[in-house]
Write a protein that holds these residues in place. Structure first.
Motif, PDB file in Angstrom:
ATOM      1  N   VAL A   1      32.200  23.531  41.247  1.00 58.77           N
ATOM      2  CA  VAL A   1      33.357  24.426  41.181  1.00 58.77           C
ATOM      3  C   VAL A   1      32.922  25.786  40.635  1.00 58.77           C
ATOM      4  CG1 VAL A   1      35.657  24.773  40.194  1.00 58.77           C
ATOM      5  CG2 VAL A   1      34.933  22.479  40.860  1.00 58.77           C
ATOM      6  N   MET A   2      32.051  25.770  39.619  1.00 54.76           N
ATOM      7  CA  MET A   2      31.525  27.024  39.065  1.00 54.76           C
ATOM      8  C   MET A   2      30.730  27.791  40.114  1.00 54.76           C
ATOM      9  SD  MET A   2      32.069  27.754  35.770  1.00 54.76           S
ATOM     10  CE  MET A   2      32.750  26.955  34.315  1.00 54.76           C
ATOM     11  N   PHE A   3      29.868  27.092  40.845  1.00 51.72           N
ATOM     12  CA  PHE A   3      29.067  27.751  41.877  1.00 51.72           C
ATOM     13  C   PHE A   3      29.951  28.321  42.977  1.00 51.72           C
ATOM     14  CE2 PHE A   3      25.065  25.130  40.845  1.00 51.72           C
ATOM     15  CZ  PHE A   3      24.570  26.158  40.067  1.00 51.72           C
ATOM     16  N   PHE A   4      31.009  27.584  43.344  1.00 50.87           N
ATOM     17  CA  PHE A   4      31.908  28.089  44.384  1.00 50.87           C
ATOM     18  C   PHE A   4      32.624  29.353  43.913  1.00 50.87           C
ATOM     19  CE2 PHE A   4      36.196  28.352  46.165  1.00 50.87           C
ATOM     20  CZ  PHE A   4      35.886  28.508  47.504  1.00 50.87           C
ATOM     21  N   ALA A   5      33.018  29.366  42.621  1.00 52.56           N
ATOM     22  CA  ALA A   5      33.694  30.544  42.089  1.00 52.56           C
ATOM     23  C   ALA A   5      32.795  31.774  42.177  1.00 52.56           C
ATOM     24  CB  ALA A   5      34.115  30.305  40.639  1.00 52.56           C
ATOM     25  N   LEU A   6      31.509  31.597  41.868  1.00 49.63           N
ATOM     26  CA  LEU A   6      30.594  32.736  41.877  1.00 49.63           C
ATOM     27  C   LEU A   6      30.133  33.094  43.289  1.00 49.63           C
ATOM     28  CD1 LEU A   6      28.951  34.816  40.275  1.00 49.63           C
ATOM     29  CD2 LEU A   6      27.114  33.129  40.112  1.00 49.63           C
ATOM     30  N   PHE A   7      29.557  32.110  43.996  1.00 51.17           N
ATOM     31  CA  PHE A   7      28.950  32.402  45.295  1.00 51.17           C
ATOM     32  C   PHE A   7      29.978  32.413  46.431  1.00 51.17           C
ATOM     33  CE2 PHE A   7      25.519  30.407  42.778  1.00 51.17           C
ATOM     34  CZ  PHE A   7      24.651  31.480  42.749  1.00 51.17           C
ATOM     35  N   GLY A   8      31.002  31.558  46.329  1.00 55.80           N
ATOM     36  CA  GLY A   8      32.006  31.513  47.381  1.00 55.80           C
ATOM     37  C   GLY A   8      33.044  32.605  47.249  1.00 55.80           C
ATOM     38  N   LEU A   9      33.701  32.663  46.080  1.00 56.97           N
ATOM     39  CA  LEU A   9      34.766  33.649  45.888  1.00 56.97           C
ATOM     40  C   LEU A   9      34.222  35.058  45.697  1.00 56.97           C
ATOM     41  CD1 LEU A   9      37.272  31.752  43.555  1.00 56.97           C
ATOM     42  CD2 LEU A   9      37.413  32.093  46.017  1.00 56.97           C
ATOM     43  N   ALA A  10      33.242  35.186  44.784  1.00 51.56           N
ATOM     44  CA  ALA A  10      32.769  36.532  44.443  1.00 51.56           C
ATOM     45  C   ALA A  10      31.839  37.113  45.502  1.00 51.56           C
ATOM     46  CB  ALA A  10      32.064  36.500  43.093  1.00 51.56           C
ATOM     47  N   TYR A  11      30.801  36.366  45.878  1.00 52.43           N
ATOM     48  CA  TYR A  11      29.794  36.919  46.774  1.00 52.43           C
ATOM     49  C   TYR A  11      30.222  36.902  48.240  1.00 52.43           C
ATOM     50  CZ  TYR A  11      26.520  36.873  42.849  1.00 52.43           C
ATOM     51  OH  TYR A  11      25.885  37.095  41.643  1.00 52.43           O
ATOM     52  N   GLN A  12      30.848  35.802  48.689  1.00 54.10           N
ATOM     53  CA  GLN A  12      31.204  35.676  50.099  1.00 54.10           C
ATOM     54  C   GLN A  12      32.552  36.311  50.418  1.00 54.10           C
ATOM     55  OE1 GLN A  12      29.262  34.435  52.613  1.00 54.10           O
ATOM     56  NE2 GLN A  12      27.637  34.360  51.081  1.00 54.10           N
ATOM     57  N   LEU A  13      33.549  36.063  49.569  1.00 55.80           N
ATOM     58  CA  LEU A  13      34.897  36.547  49.850  1.00 55.80           C
ATOM     59  C   LEU A  13      35.223  37.855  49.142  1.00 55.80           C
ATOM     60  CD1 LEU A  13      36.857  33.152  49.719  1.00 55.80           C
ATOM     61  CD2 LEU A  13      35.875  34.330  51.708  1.00 55.80           C
ATOM     62  N   GLY A  14      34.324  38.292  48.260  1.00 56.99           N
ATOM     63  CA  GLY A  14      34.529  39.571  47.598  1.00 56.99           C
ATOM     64  C   GLY A  14      35.580  39.572  46.516  1.00 56.99           C
ATOM     65  N   PHE A  15      35.902  38.385  45.970  1.00 57.66           N
ATOM     66  CA  PHE A  15      36.907  38.299  44.900  1.00 57.66           C
ATOM     67  C   PHE A  15      36.227  38.601  43.568  1.00 57.66           C
ATOM     68  CE2 PHE A  15      39.052  35.718  41.591  1.00 57.66           C
ATOM     69  CZ  PHE A  15      40.285  36.344  41.617  1.00 57.66           C
ATOM     70  N   ASN A  16      36.458  39.785  43.034  1.00 54.32           N
ATOM     71  CA  ASN A  16      35.853  40.203  41.778  1.00 54.32           C
ATOM     72  C   ASN A  16      36.952  40.621  40.798  1.00 54.32           C
ATOM     73  OD1 ASN A  16      32.971  40.046  42.558  1.00 54.32           O
ATOM     74  ND2 ASN A  16      33.553  41.648  43.999  1.00 54.32           N
ATOM     75  N   PRO A  17      37.316  39.746  39.839  1.00 52.11           N
ATOM     76  CA  PRO A  17      38.382  40.077  38.892  1.00 52.11           C
ATOM     77  C   PRO A  17      38.104  41.329  38.080  1.00 52.11           C
ATOM     78  CG  PRO A  17      37.813  37.740  38.794  1.00 52.11           C
ATOM     79  CD  PRO A  17      36.781  38.395  39.626  1.00 52.11           C
ATOM     80  N   ALA A  18      36.818  41.590  37.790  1.00 54.09           N
ATOM     81  CA  ALA A  18      36.453  42.803  37.046  1.00 54.09           C
ATOM     82  C   ALA A  18      35.287  43.465  37.777  1.00 54.09           C
ATOM     83  CB  ALA A  18      36.067  42.455  35.606  1.00 54.09           C
ATOM     84  N   PRO A  19      35.561  44.165  38.883  1.00 52.01           N
ATOM     85  CA  PRO A  19      34.495  44.681  39.740  1.00 52.01           C
ATOM     86  C   PRO A  19      33.558  45.669  39.065  1.00 52.01           C
ATOM     87  CG  PRO A  19      36.624  45.615  40.345  1.00 52.01           C
ATOM     88  CD  PRO A  19      36.897  44.514  39.380  1.00 52.01           C
ATOM     89  N   ASP A  20      34.017  46.351  38.030  1.00 55.13           N
ATOM     90  CA  ASP A  20      33.182  47.358  37.382  1.00 55.13           C
ATOM     91  C   ASP A  20      32.415  46.819  36.170  1.00 55.13           C
ATOM     92  OD1 ASP A  20      34.097  49.276  39.194  1.00 55.13           O
ATOM     93  OD2 ASP A  20      35.862  49.705  37.954  1.00 55.13           O
ATOM     94  N   ASP A  21      32.560  45.533  35.896  1.00 54.13           N
ATOM     95  CA  ASP A  21      31.923  44.938  34.720  1.00 54.13           C
ATOM     96  C   ASP A  21      31.378  43.572  35.108  1.00 54.13           C
ATOM     97  OD1 ASP A  21      31.171  43.827  32.295  1.00 54.13           O
ATOM     98  OD2 ASP A  21      32.862  44.658  31.190  1.00 54.13           O
ATOM     99  N   LEU A  22      30.075  43.483  35.361  1.00 55.73           N
ATOM    100  CA  LEU A  22      29.452  42.248  35.820  1.00 55.73           C
ATOM    101  C   LEU A  22      29.646  41.124  34.819  1.00 55.73           C
ATOM    102  CD1 LEU A  22      27.628  40.663  37.776  1.00 55.73           C
ATOM    103  CD2 LEU A  22      25.650  41.571  36.528  1.00 55.73           C
TER     104      LEU A  22
END
Length: 229
Positions: free
Chosen positions: A66-87
């Motif tokens: 679930v953690m990997f999906f949140a990072l690689f699936g949501l953030a990297y693939q789908l572009g879901f970044n809750p705080a885009p200016d702060d990694l």
């Protein structure tokens, strides 16, 4: 004592990050878990299906995935970044999202079990006096259900606090580069291989300090708010 003088600040910072992760994830899990529990007992078939699908999917999926999906699936693939200016903050929020959703499925099942302990006659009496399903649930059923499952909910929150260690897999760190507790422990063990036992004891005690109060408060609350039948 050299270990404390060198790493004391980092240890406190790491546990502060872990506590922040646990608090935010816990609040999110309790809210979402309550919503899912309402879905699971709803008279609307579609809501029951959605609630069951979410629970069965995430409860039977390893938290690491679930953690990997949140990072690689949501953030990297789908572009879901809750705080885009702060990694750093972005990874933290993704960890809260993953841990909260995962834990909410267990909260849901605990609450559903509590709802099933409420005598059927009370719900029927509430309907007889004209209460809607929502009013029945919020004024009659849920208050009693919550009071009857305080200890099980505390166990879920304790397990969630320990599960924050999985956040190391997606790089949850502070802006200064300090990992959450498990990541900091790994770093210290790599740098101070001759003091592994002491490091283990320090972090074991740290997690006990985080989790024991939950159990104590739950035991007090379960006695204080026990449902008398």
């Amino acid at each position: 004592m050299d270990l404390f003088s060198e790493y004391g600040s980092a240890i406190l910072t790491s546990f502060g990050l872990t506590l922040r992760l646990a608090v935010y994830s816990g609040i999110f899990a309790l809210i979402l878990g309550t919503v899912l529990a309402v879905f699971r007992v709803s008279p609307v078939p579609v809501l029951r299906f959605v609630g069951a699908a979410v629970v069965y999917t995430f409860r039977n999926t390893p938290l690491t995935l679930v953690m990997f999906f949140a990072l690689f699936g949501l953030a990297y693939q789908l572009g879901f970044n809750p705080a885009p200016d702060d990694l750093y903050e972005n990874n933290f929020r993704l960890a809260v999202l993953a841990l909260g959703i995962y834990t909410s499925t267990f909260v849901c099942e605990v609450l559903r079990a509590g709802i099933n302990t409420v005598p059927l006659g009370q719900a029927e009496a509430a309907r007889a006096i004209g209460l809607t399903f929502t009013q029945n649930l919020t004024h009659v059923v849920l208050p009693q259900a919550l009071r009857s499952v305080i200890n099980p909910l505390a166990s879920v929150l304790i397990a969630m606090t320990k599960n924050t260690t999985v956040a190391v897999t997606i790089g949850v760190v502070t802006a200064t580069g300090v990992n959450e507790a498990s990541g900091q422990m790994k770093t210290m063990m790599e740098n101070e291989s001759d003091q592994i036992l002491l490091i283990f004891i320090i972090f074991a005690v740290g997690f006990m300090i985080l989790t024991l109060p939950i159990g104590f408060v739950a035991n007090w609350a379960s006695k204080r708010f026990a449902v008398i039948r």
